[in-house]
Write an enzyme that holds these catalytic residues in place. Structure first.
Site, mmCIF file in Angstrom:
data_model
loop_
_atom_site.group_PDB
_atom_site.id
_atom_site.type_symbol
_atom_site.label_atom_id
_atom_site.label_comp_id
_atom_site.label_asym_id
_atom_site.label_seq_id
_atom_site.Cartn_x
_atom_site.Cartn_y
_atom_site.Cartn_z
ATOM 1 N N GLU A 177 -6.873 4.711 7.734
ATOM 2 C CA GLU A 177 -6.636 6.144 7.472
ATOM 3 C C GLU A 177 -7.848 6.771 6.792
ATOM 4 O O GLU A 177 -8.161 7.943 7.025
ATOM 5 C CB GLU A 177 -5.353 6.312 6.630
ATOM 6 C CG GLU A 177 -4.116 6.019 7.471
ATOM 7 C CD GLU A 177 -2.906 5.527 6.696
ATOM 8 O OE1 GLU A 177 -2.889 5.624 5.457
ATOM 9 O OE2 GLU A 177 -1.980 5.011 7.352
ATOM 10 N N ASN A 198 0.882 -1.179 0.000
ATOM 11 C CA ASN A 198 0.000 0.000 0.000
ATOM 12 C C ASN A 198 0.916 1.224 0.000
ATOM 13 O O ASN A 198 1.490 1.568 1.026
ATOM 14 C CB ASN A 198 -0.881 -0.026 1.258
ATOM 15 C CG ASN A 198 -1.661 1.267 1.417
ATOM 16 O OD1 ASN A 198 -1.829 2.031 0.466
ATOM 17 N ND2 ASN A 198 -2.145 1.517 2.635
ATOM 18 N N LYS A 226 0.212 4.229 -0.220
ATOM 19 C CA LYS A 226 -0.393 5.447 0.360
ATOM 20 C C LYS A 226 -0.142 6.623 -0.583
ATOM 21 O O LYS A 226 -0.119 6.436 -1.797
ATOM 22 C CB LYS A 226 0.146 5.713 1.767
ATOM 23 C CG LYS A 226 0.090 4.467 2.649
ATOM 24 C CD LYS A 226 0.249 4.774 4.097
ATOM 25 C CE LYS A 226 0.411 3.480 4.873
ATOM 26 N NZ LYS A 226 0.096 3.606 6.272
ATOM 27 N N HIS A 286 -9.459 1.296 4.604
ATOM 28 C CA HIS A 286 -8.199 1.447 5.362
ATOM 29 C C HIS A 286 -8.458 2.359 6.562
ATOM 30 O O HIS A 286 -9.245 3.305 6.480
ATOM 31 C CB HIS A 286 -7.118 2.044 4.444
ATOM 32 C CG HIS A 286 -5.756 1.975 5.053
ATOM 33 N ND1 HIS A 286 -5.316 2.885 5.981
ATOM 34 C CD2 HIS A 286 -4.740 1.090 4.882
ATOM 35 C CE1 HIS A 286 -4.092 2.569 6.354
ATOM 36 N NE2 HIS A 286 -3.712 1.481 5.702
ATOM 37 N N GLY A 316 2.180 1.965 10.757
ATOM 38 C CA GLY A 316 3.158 3.042 10.647
ATOM 39 C C GLY A 316 3.815 3.414 11.965
ATOM 40 O O GLY A 316 4.481 4.448 12.062
ATOM 41 N N SER A 321 3.097 -2.495 10.371
ATOM 42 C CA SER A 321 4.539 -2.584 10.614
ATOM 43 C C SER A 321 5.108 -3.961 10.306
ATOM 44 O O SER A 321 6.019 -4.428 10.998
ATOM 45 C CB SER A 321 4.870 -2.138 12.044
ATOM 46 O OG SER A 321 4.459 -0.786 12.239
ATOM 47 N N GLU A 349 -5.726 -5.140 10.268
ATOM 48 C CA GLU A 349 -4.710 -4.107 10.505
ATOM 49 C C GLU A 349 -5.029 -3.380 11.810
ATOM 50 O O GLU A 349 -5.819 -2.431 11.819
ATOM 51 C CB GLU A 349 -4.721 -3.087 9.367
ATOM 52 C CG GLU A 349 -4.382 -3.667 8.016
ATOM 53 C CD GLU A 349 -3.692 -2.632 7.134
ATOM 54 O OE1 GLU A 349 -2.600 -2.920 6.673
ATOM 55 O OE2 GLU A 349 -4.233 -1.533 6.949
HETATM 56 C C1 PEP Z 1 -0.805 0.069 5.887
HETATM 57 O O1 PEP Z 1 -0.778 1.236 5.563
HETATM 58 O O2 PEP Z 1 -1.722 -0.646 5.480
HETATM 59 C C2 PEP Z 1 0.269 -0.446 6.727
HETATM 60 C C3 PEP Z 1 0.191 -1.670 7.182
HETATM 61 O O3 PEP Z 1 1.315 0.412 6.990
HETATM 62 P P1 PEP Z 1 2.712 0.030 7.703
HETATM 63 O O4 PEP Z 1 3.189 -1.269 7.102
HETATM 64 O O5 PEP Z 1 3.622 1.166 7.391
HETATM 65 O O6 PEP Z 1 2.423 -0.124 9.156
#
Ligand code: PEP
Length: 249
Positions: free
Chosen positions: A96, A9, A11, A94, A172, A211, A166
């Site tokens: 976000e 992803n 972003k 997501h 992040g 992460s 998630e």
């Molecule tokens: C994500 O944005 O879906 C995500 C898992 O980000 P990160 O791997 O940076 O935690």
């Protein structure tokens, strides 16, 4: 046996120049991977993916889709438009988008329906905040978020879903759920899918995101219900993304 799937992803990152380098490095390193892989990119770069990735094993997709088919929805991008650019996947719900754009469970469900109608695989994101986890609400949040989607689709369409668990507190932040913490939620999600369609549920890929990196990918994906990863930060470096894909082999 479910095939593992690793999705990047991106972003709101990238440029035509940097994307061209990143995509070619990923494709060059994919050889003989047993896992499926894809990148979900900002919408302006879908055409670039379509041109550069045609015929390669790396799939591509978008990070959001409109619940509407067409018309007076300024700024929105329909599922048919994503299909026009050869998208195989779209990330939906997501955290976000839920947090910064007020996306509700009902909107996530409607977007999932729109993606399915266009033949695009929705990657439906589900996850609790830190406050919800600390209040013991993790399973209830997962049940509510997935429940809204399952209520909107047919039993047959369960087989066409990809889920991404998630935990919001892990995205992040560098904090990762332990393999067992993630497995526990994945198992709950699969049970909920099974209540709608037991046969299909056994085949649905449930990704972990939050992460995930080369150092922790293998042990996370070794868990029985963790079928791959949705990768944010580590998907922006070819070497890290490839290491995660190969950890899924
Ligand atoms: C994500 O944005 O879906 C995500 C898992 O980000 P990160 O791997 O940076 O935690």
């Amino acid at each position: 046996m479910r095939r593992k799937l690793v999705v990047g992803n991106w972003k709101m990152n990238g440029s035509r120049t940097s994307n061209a380098v990143l995509l070619s490095e990923i494709v060059a390193g994919l050889a003989a991977s047993g896992a499926a892989s894809a990148v979900c990119v900002p919408a302006p770069y879908l055409a670039q993916c379509q041109a550069q990735l045609a015929g390669s094993p790396l799939g591509w997709g978008a990070q959001d889709v409109s619940a509407h088919a067409s018309g007076a929805y300024t700024g929105e991008i329909s599922a048919a438009m994503l299909q026009d650019f050869g998208c195989c996947y779209v990330v939906i719900g997501h955290s976000e988008r839920r947090a910064y754009h007020g996306e509700s469970d009902a909107q996530v469900a409607a977007k999932t329906v729109a993606a399915l109608a266009a033949g695009i695989t929705p990657i439906v994101c589900i996850g609790e905040t830190l406050a919800q986890r600390e209040a013991g609400q993790t399973d209830a949040v997962a049940a509510q978020q997935l429940g809204a989607v399952l209520a909107a689709i047919s039993a047959d369409d369960v087989a066409k879903l990809v889920l991404a668990y998630e935990p919001v507190w892990a995205i992040g932040t560098g904090k990762t759920a332990t393999p067992q913490m993630a497995q526990d939620v994945h198992q709950v999600l699969r049970g909920q899918l099974a209540a709608k369609n037991a046969v299909a549920a056994a085949g649905v890929q449930i990704l972990y995101g939050g992460s995930m990196k080369p150092e922790n990918a293998k042990e996370l994906m070794a868990m029985p219900d963790i079928d791959g990863g949705l990768i944010g930060g580590a998907a922006l470096k070819a070497a890290d993304f490839l290491a995660i894909i190969h950890a899924a082999d």
